[in-house]
Write a protein that holds these residues in place. Structure first.
Motif, PDB file in Angstrom:
ATOM      1  N   VAL A  11       0.857  -1.185   0.000  1.00 34.23           N
ATOM      2  CA  VAL A  11       0.000   0.000   0.000  1.00 34.23           C
ATOM      3  C   VAL A  11       0.891   1.231   0.000  1.00 34.23           C
ATOM      4  N   GLN A  12       0.729   2.060  -1.014  1.00 37.19           N
ATOM      5  CA  GLN A  12       1.571   3.246  -1.136  1.00 37.19           C
ATOM      6  C   GLN A  12       1.287   4.214   0.005  1.00 37.19           C
ATOM      7  N   GLY A  13       2.334   4.747   0.593  1.00 40.71           N
ATOM      8  CA  GLY A  13       2.224   5.622   1.750  1.00 40.71           C
ATOM      9  C   GLY A  13       2.713   4.969   3.013  1.00 40.71           C
ATOM     10  N   THR A  14       2.806   3.651   3.013  1.00 39.99           N
ATOM     11  CA  THR A  14       3.358   2.929   4.157  1.00 39.99           C
ATOM     12  C   THR A  14       4.851   2.674   3.941  1.00 39.99           C
ATOM     13  N   SER A  15       5.505   2.146   4.959  1.00 36.25           N
ATOM     14  CA  SER A  15       6.946   1.903   4.884  1.00 36.25           C
ATOM     15  C   SER A  15       7.235   0.722   3.965  1.00 36.25           C
ATOM     16  N   GLU A  76      14.358   3.727  -2.574  1.00 33.66           N
ATOM     17  CA  GLU A  76      14.633   5.130  -2.862  1.00 33.66           C
ATOM     18  C   GLU A  76      13.384   5.864  -3.340  1.00 33.66           C
ATOM     19  N   ARG A  77      12.492   5.111  -3.980  1.00 32.78           N
ATOM     20  CA  ARG A  77      11.278   5.732  -4.524  1.00 32.78           C
ATOM     21  C   ARG A  77      10.219   5.953  -3.436  1.00 32.78           C
ATOM     22  N   TYR A  78       9.992   4.944  -2.626  1.00 30.00           N
ATOM     23  CA  TYR A  78       8.899   5.006  -1.651  1.00 30.00           C
ATOM     24  C   TYR A  78       9.353   5.518  -0.282  1.00 30.00           C
ATOM     25  N   ASP A  79      10.558   5.156   0.141  1.00 28.71           N
ATOM     26  CA  ASP A  79      11.046   5.579   1.464  1.00 28.71           C
ATOM     27  C   ASP A  79      12.050   6.710   1.295  1.00 28.71           C
ATOM     28  N   LYS A  80      11.525   7.882   0.994  1.00 27.97           N
ATOM     29  CA  LYS A  80      12.400   9.037   0.849  1.00 27.97           C
ATOM     30  C   LYS A  80      12.855   9.500   2.232  1.00 27.97           C
ATOM     31  N   VAL A  81      14.122   9.662   2.408  1.00 29.05           N
ATOM     32  CA  VAL A  81      14.685  10.055   3.695  1.00 29.05           C
ATOM     33  C   VAL A  81      14.543  11.565   3.871  1.00 29.05           C
ATOM     34  N   GLU A  82      13.892  11.971   4.960  1.00 27.67           N
ATOM     35  CA  GLU A  82      13.731  13.384   5.257  1.00 27.67           C
ATOM     36  C   GLU A  82      14.924  13.866   6.081  1.00 27.67           C
ATOM     37  N   SER A  83      15.107  15.156   6.116  1.00 26.81           N
ATOM     38  CA  SER A  83      16.243  15.722   6.848  1.00 26.81           C
ATOM     39  C   SER A  83      16.051  15.562   8.349  1.00 26.81           C
TER      40      SER A  83
END
Length: 316
Positions: A11-15, A76-83
């Motif tokens: 499900v897109q939006g989950t980890s 890299e596409r779904y789990d974008k690392v935030e600052s």
């Protein structure tokens, strides 16, 4: 032979990392070799992930791409690392909801702390956020009153408070059930007017006696005799004896015989008496007045005028 276990499409939006970790357990429980992982993954991940791979590899056949490369691209596409500043901002904004349990709040704060890279300051940051974000203000004051508050002590206080609250609710529910069962065993029933009534014919008599007792008690507690209704003051003079008729149950000023006697002692205008009827008396006076007026009209005038008439009247 089918797979042991099952997994839903991503499900897109989950980890996505958590989804891949769960997929690895499927591979391990079914003894899937490395060469078969890509095929099983593409079969179970769902249409959304498969279309995303087509965008990532537009002119490449997926059969030629390794499983490790596919997983890396999708992370890299779904789990974008935030600052770090964004993750710490989310951590500082995390407060407990009004219906959220202390344990869930504690676990979520710890999970957010793992993404903030606090280092040695991790336990202190979690402790401070627990004190700041707890919903119960009494519990917050208890945490602040602790002299040497550590993360371990804060966790113990939060969990103990929640366990004590659940135990208190369970005790209250059980005591309510026990009290109802005891009343039923004793023969008590709840009537429609919220009064306690015994069961059976003998119980109805006891219930009426109990109701009268409650009415008398409320009467004495909620006002004087002056403010009560007639039904509440009934029987006030039940033990008194009237001095006029010697009957029990009233006093002389409320005695009907005494009041009737006082009424007959007063003589009204319409009652017969030895005095002459006022109508006949006024009628006779009017008749005498009319006769005197007629005699004055027929009397001849005196030639000497009014003074002469007076003199003649004196001479007579």
């Amino acid at each position: 032979m089918g797979l042991i276990g099952s997994i839903d499409p991503y499900v897109q939006g989950t980890s996505f990392s958590h989804y891949v970790e769960q997929m690895e357990f499927i591979f391990s429980s079914n003894d899937i070799v490395e060469g078969k992982k890509k095929d099983i993954f593409l079969s179970l991940c769902g249409v959304t992930v498969f279309q995303e791979l087509k965008r990532l590899y537009p002119a490449t056949d997926l059969k030629t791409v390794s499983y490790a490369d596919i997983i890396k691209k999708l992370k890299e596409r779904y789990d974008k690392v935030e600052s770090d500043i964004v993750m710490r901002y989310k951590f500082r904004c995390r407060v407990q909801g009004p219906n959220e349990t202390n344990e869930n709040f504690l676990l979520d704060v710890k999970l957010l702390a793992e993404t903030c890279d606090f280092g040695e300051f991790r336990d202190s940051a979690i402790r401070d956020q627990l004190v700041y974000g707890v919903y119960d203000k009494d519990l917050q004051q208890k945490l602040l009153d602790e002299e040497k508050l550590t993360l371990k002590i804060a966790e113990r206080i939060l969990k103990t408070k929640e366990v004590a609250a659940k135990s208190s609710q369970a005790i209250n529910r059980s005591s309510g059930v026990h009290s109802v069962s005891v009343r039923q065993r004793l023969g008590w029933k709840d009537s429609t007017d919220n009064r306690r009534v015994y069961g059976g014919r003998d119980g109805e008599r006891k219930g009426r006696e109990r109701s009268r007792y409650d009415d008398r008690r409320s009467t004495y507690h909620h006002g004087s005799y002056r403010s009560r209704s007639r039904s509440q003051t009934k029987g006030r003079y039940s033990n008194f004896i009237c001095h006029y008729c010697n009957a029990r149950g009233h006093i002389q000023k409320n005695c009907y015989k005494f009041l009737n006697q006082q009424k007959h002692a007063v003589q009204f205008v319409g009652e017969t008496s030895s005095v002459e009827n006022p109508h006949e008396y006024f009628k006779r006076l009017r008749k005498d007045y009319d006769s005197d007026a007629d005699s004055d009209r027929h009397r001849s005038p005196s030639p000497n005028g009014p003074q002469g008439a007076d003199k003649a009247h004196k001479n007579e």
